[in-house]
Each structure stands twice: as structure tokens, then as C-alpha cells.
Design an enzyme around this catalytic site. Structure first.
Site, short mmCIF file in Angstrom:
data_model
loop_
_atom_site.label_atom_id
_atom_site.label_comp_id
_atom_site.label_asym_id
_atom_site.label_seq_id
_atom_site.Cartn_x
_atom_site.Cartn_y
_atom_site.Cartn_z
N HIS A 156 0.86 -1.22 0.08
CA HIS A 156 -0.12 0.10 -0.19
C HIS A 156 0.85 1.22 0.17
O HIS A 156 0.58 2.59 0.37
CB HIS A 156 -0.85 0.24 1.26
CG HIS A 156 -1.72 -1.24 1.41
ND1 HIS A 156 -2.89 -1.60 0.85
CD2 HIS A 156 -1.37 -2.30 2.11
CE1 HIS A 156 -3.25 -2.86 1.44
NE2 HIS A 156 -2.37 -3.30 2.13
N SER A 277 15.11 21.28 -16.19
CA SER A 277 13.89 22.21 -16.68
C SER A 277 14.41 23.49 -17.18
O SER A 277 15.66 24.08 -17.01
CB SER A 277 13.28 22.47 -15.39
OG SER A 277 12.50 23.71 -15.52
N LYS A 283 16.10 21.53 -11.25
CA LYS A 283 15.81 20.39 -11.48
C LYS A 283 16.66 19.20 -12.04
O LYS A 283 17.31 19.61 -13.01
CB LYS A 283 14.60 20.76 -12.46
CG LYS A 283 13.09 21.29 -11.82
CD LYS A 283 12.29 20.46 -10.70
CE LYS A 283 11.52 19.18 -11.33
NZ LYS A 283 10.54 19.98 -11.99
N GLU A 290 10.14 8.36 -17.22
CA GLU A 290 8.78 8.99 -17.35
C GLU A 290 8.14 8.55 -19.09
O GLU A 290 7.10 8.12 -19.30
CB GLU A 290 8.62 10.15 -17.28
CG GLU A 290 8.90 10.64 -16.16
CD GLU A 290 9.08 12.17 -15.68
OE1 GLU A 290 7.89 13.06 -15.57
OE2 GLU A 290 10.07 12.75 -15.59
#
Ligand code: ARG
Length: 457
Positions: A156, A277, A283, A290
Site C-alpha cells: 500500500h 528544466s 531540476k 517517464e
């Protein structure tokens, strides 16, 4: 443009129809398979006396010439041709004259395209299996390196029990093992030759389908010609196997994405596999991971596409089946590309074992071990479970952890608890004691690593 199949019609088609009908923009990928398939066919025609030996040799030589010229770039595939089969035959006839027109004896584009696609996906299968094995190699290396490093195991997404990073990595290895097995299993059914089924009903010529199948490395021939030209199960199976392999990569990527965020800081991906970024200077984005997660969607789409194309088709060949290729080519290309990026991304990733250990020491992930300790002291498991849960509750209210409770605090709750409790709930003890087969104890992880090593040999 005049068509090779003019006769029944004058072969004069609308330009719109030509564009719509054409598959050369994507089936050109199969030129190698198309030509080698034709060479085997020409050899069979010669061997059975359907064309003369000399004609057979001329055809084979002509086909070899086309293949060489395509490979060297001296012959360019004509984007206006209807499909790769027509293109090759047309060039052959231009080059050889009348004899070129004999190649299509005892054959149809229906068995030809089925043959080409099986051969193409057979090669793709072998390449994907090779890439999966490269990944398994990196996984077992990393697992060996981290087989004693403790991290929180989750259920979980809540810290559950301690595991080792090696154990966690081996879980992914098992998924990729199944992927290899699935691709190889599907390959058996793919590796059955449809050539010689002709348009749908077989042929009146005295052909030898086994001869052709043998030449092209097939293990068997399709037993029913109607099925042979209309079966695309191998496309669906290949797509399903690709979809599942992508699922595994996607889950792995999801963890690498989570783990590389500040909330976890379990892993540092190499600069070579991350991006910055354009606005936020701090970043370091896990774009590759992804993208792999994202590309999983299109491979699922490819699977749904082929299943849907097939579902309403009457026997045997229907032009709908031309829609079988782009999706499965995309699935194959995507899986290959993703594996090619994922493996070095994993290889160069640095796991932060200090942070993993730190995370493992919070969240009471040794509470089960405390209960097991009490069982060894004589309590029934359910009672032990309650005592352990009560102690966790006490720790939460008092902002403590199980290993910082004093022995008096322990005894006040359960007098069976002795000094040896600290050893029992120590994280490395928790891990070492999970000795059941497949469990997280380093010796078990070592067995899993050995299995992977054997598997990729
Ligand atoms: N381009 C076609 C395909 O991909 C080849 C087979 C054509 N057969 C036919 N009967 N029109 O399916």
C-alpha cells in the site's frame, strides 16, 4: 499507374485510392524477409520442375541482386509502389524480363505477406530476447552488489517489512525472465510457415511446402491453407508479450521516478539519463523513465488495435489485415527502444543505501519481527501481534521507535520480553532471518542471482 493486377479491371485507379491502398510506407521494413522468402520460393519452383533449374537460378540471382542493391543504397524503394511485394516483383521483372514474371507461380500475396510478417517478427523476437537478457545481466550485477543493503519493503506504499535492495531488484528480474519465456514460447507458434497456402485454398501445382519452410528455418508448416493466410494470432501474441514487458518496465520506471524525488532520495540517476528544466534551475528530471512509462500506453494501444482488427473478419484474407503491421511494428520498435535506454539508465544509477537504511529504521517495519520474537517466547501469534501493535502505538504517541524503548518500558507491557529483543528487532537480523525459500535473506537472494546467471547463459 498501371497495375500488375490489371485484367479484370483496367487497373486505372484514382490517385486517392492508390494512396489509401498503399502499404509500402510501412511494409518496406520487411524487404529483406520478402526477398529471402521469394528466393526460397524460386528454389522450390526449380526443385519441383515448375520452372526450369536455369530459370530458378536466374530468379534467385535477380533477387539477390535486388537485396544487395537495397542494402547498399543503389536501389531505392519506390514510395509509389503498392506494397513491398509488388515493388520487388516489379524490379525483378524489369531486370530479368519474362522470367521475372514466373516468380509468382504457385503463390499469392496473401501467403507471401503472412510469411514476411512471421519472419520479420521472428527476428524482432530474437532481438528483444537479447535485449531482455542484457537487462537481466545488469540486474543480477546490481543485486549482487546490494544483496545485504536493507531498505523498506512496501505494501500500500506504506513501509511494511525490511527487505534488501538485491531482493527488490531480483523481483524485477523474475518478471523479465517470464517475458523472455513468453516471447520464446510465442516464437514456436510464429515459426510455422504459411508459404504455399497461396491465395486461400492451396494450389494445383506440385509444390513442396516443407522444402520452403526448411530453407527459411521454420519448425513446421501451417496445416490448413485458409488458416495459414488468415491467422494473425502470432501478431496478437507478440503484441501482448510486448505490452506485458512494457508493464514491467513501466512499474520499474515508476519506482525509479519516485525514488529519485526528494521525498525518497533512494536513487540518483546519472546525468546522462536525466534532463533539466527550462525554467527551474534546481531540476533534474527523470524524463527517460517517464517516457518509458508513457510509451507503455501506445503499446497497449497496439495490442487493442490488432485484436479489434481481427475480431470480425470472415475467412480468409481481407484487406483489413493490412492494418496488422503498423501497430505491431510500433510495439516492437518501442519495446526495443525502451530496453535500449532502460538498461544503461539502470546500470549507471547509483542507489543511496544510506537513505534506504534510514527510511527502513522508521515506520516500525520490524513490528512483525517483534511479534515473531514473542511467539518464540511462548505467546500465540494473535496475542503477540496485539502486544507488538500496542508497543507501536505507544512509540507513536511518545515519538519513539521500537529499538529506543528501554527494557523497563518493554517489561511494563510484556514481562516475557528480555534484553535479546534488541537483537531480534535489529533490521539486519530481520532480513537475515527471512530464510524461507524466495525470501529476503541474503542467501536466498544469492540463489535468485545464481538462477538469473544460469538463465542468461
Ligand atoms: N499489402 C497487403 C497486406 O499487407 C498484401 C496482401 C495483399 N493481398 C491482397 N489480396 N490484396 O495485407
Amino acid at each position: 499507374m498501371a497495375k500488375m493486377w490489371m485484367g479484370r479491371t483496367d487497373g486505372v485507379t484514382d490517385k486517392l485510392c492508390d494512396d489509401f491502398n498503399s502499404s509500402i510506407s510501412f511494409d518496406r521494413k520487411m524487404y529483406r524477409q520478402d526477398i529471402t522468402g521469394s528466393m526460397a520460393h524460386a528454389a522450390m519452383l526449380g526443385a519441383r520442375g515448375i520452372v526450369t533449374e536455369e530459370e530458378s537460378e536466374t530468379l534467385i540471382g535477380g533477387l539477390q541482386g535486388i537485396l544487395d542493391d537495397l542494402e547498399s543504397g543503389t536501389l531505392i524503394i519506390d514510395p509509389n509502389a503498392e506494397d513491398i511485394h509488388m515493388f520487388v516483383e516489379q524490379v525483378l521483372t524489369e531486370r530479368l524480363g519474362e522470367v521475372g514474371k514466373k516468380l509468382h507461380t504457385a503463390r499469392s500475396r496473401n501467403d507471401q505477406v503472412a510469411l514476411d510478417l512471421r519472419m520479420y517478427l521472428r527476428d524482432e523476437t530474437d532481438e528483444i530476447v537479447r535485449l531482455l537478457k542484457d537487462l537481466l545481466f545488469v540486474l543480477q550485477e546490481k543485486a549482487e552488489q546490494h544483496k545485504c543493503d536493507v531498505m523498506p519493503g512496501y505494501t500500500h506504499l506504506q513501509r511494511a517489512q525490511p527487505v534488501t535492495l538485491g531482493h527488490h531488484l531480483m523481483a524485477y528480474a523474475m518478471m523479465f525472465v517470464r517475458d523472455v519465456e513468453r516471447f520464446l514460447d510465442a516464437r514456436k507458434r510464429m515459426n510455422v510457415s504459411p508459404i504455399g497456402c497461396c491465395a486461400l485454398a492451396g494450389t494445383t501445382y506440385d509444390t513442396d511446402r516443407f522444402f520452403e519452410a526448411n530453407q527459411l528455418g521454420f519448425g513446421d508448416v501451417c496445416k490448413n491453407s485458409l488458416d495459414g493466410v488468415s491467422d494473425r494470432d502470432f501478431v496478437a501474441e507478440f503484441s501482448a508479450n510486448s505490452a506485458l514487458a512494457m508493464t514491467h518496465l513501466s512499474r520499474f520506471c515508476e519506482e525509479l521516478i519516485l525514488w529519485s524525488g526528494w521525498e525518497f532520495r533512494f536513487v540518483e540517476l546519472s546525468d546522462a539519463f536525466t534532463t533539466g528544466s527550462s525554467i527551474m534551475p534546481q531540476k533534474k528530471n527523470p524524463d527517460m523513465a517517464e517516457l518509458i512509462r508513457g510509451k507503455t500506453g501506445r503499446v497497449y494501444g497496439d495490442l487493442m488495435g490488432i485484436l479489434t482488427v481481427l475480431k470480425g473478419l470472415p475467412l480468409a484474407y481481407n484487406k483489413d489485415m493490412q492494418e496488422d503491421k503498423e501497430g505491431v511494428f510500433d510495439a516492437a520498435d518501442t519495446v526495443k527502444k525502451c530496453l535500449t535506454v532502460f538498461t544503461p539508465m539502470l546500470k549507471t544509477a547509483v542507489f543511496n543505501v544510506v537513505n534506504m537504511k534510514k527510511a527502513a529504521s522508521k515506520g516500525f517495519i520490524n513490528a512483525t519481527d517483534l511479534a515473531d520474537y514473542l511467539v518464540r517466547k511462548g505467546l500465540p501469534f494473535r496475542t503477540a501481534y496485539k502486544v507488538s501493535g500496542g508497543l507501536v502505538k505507544k512509540c507513536i504517541t511518545e515519538n519513539k521507535t521500537l529499538d529506543t524503548l528501554t527494557i523497563d518500558e518493554y517489561k511494563a507491557v510484556e514481562k516475557l520480553i528480555d534484553e535479546d529483543v534488541y537483537e531480534a528487532i535489529d533490521l539486519s537480523t530481520c532480513v537475515k532471518k527471512r530464510i524461507s525459500y524466495g525470501g529476503t535473506a541474503p542467501e536466498n537472494v544469492e540463489k535468485q542471482i545464481q538462477f538469473i546467471k544460469e538463465f542468461i547463459k
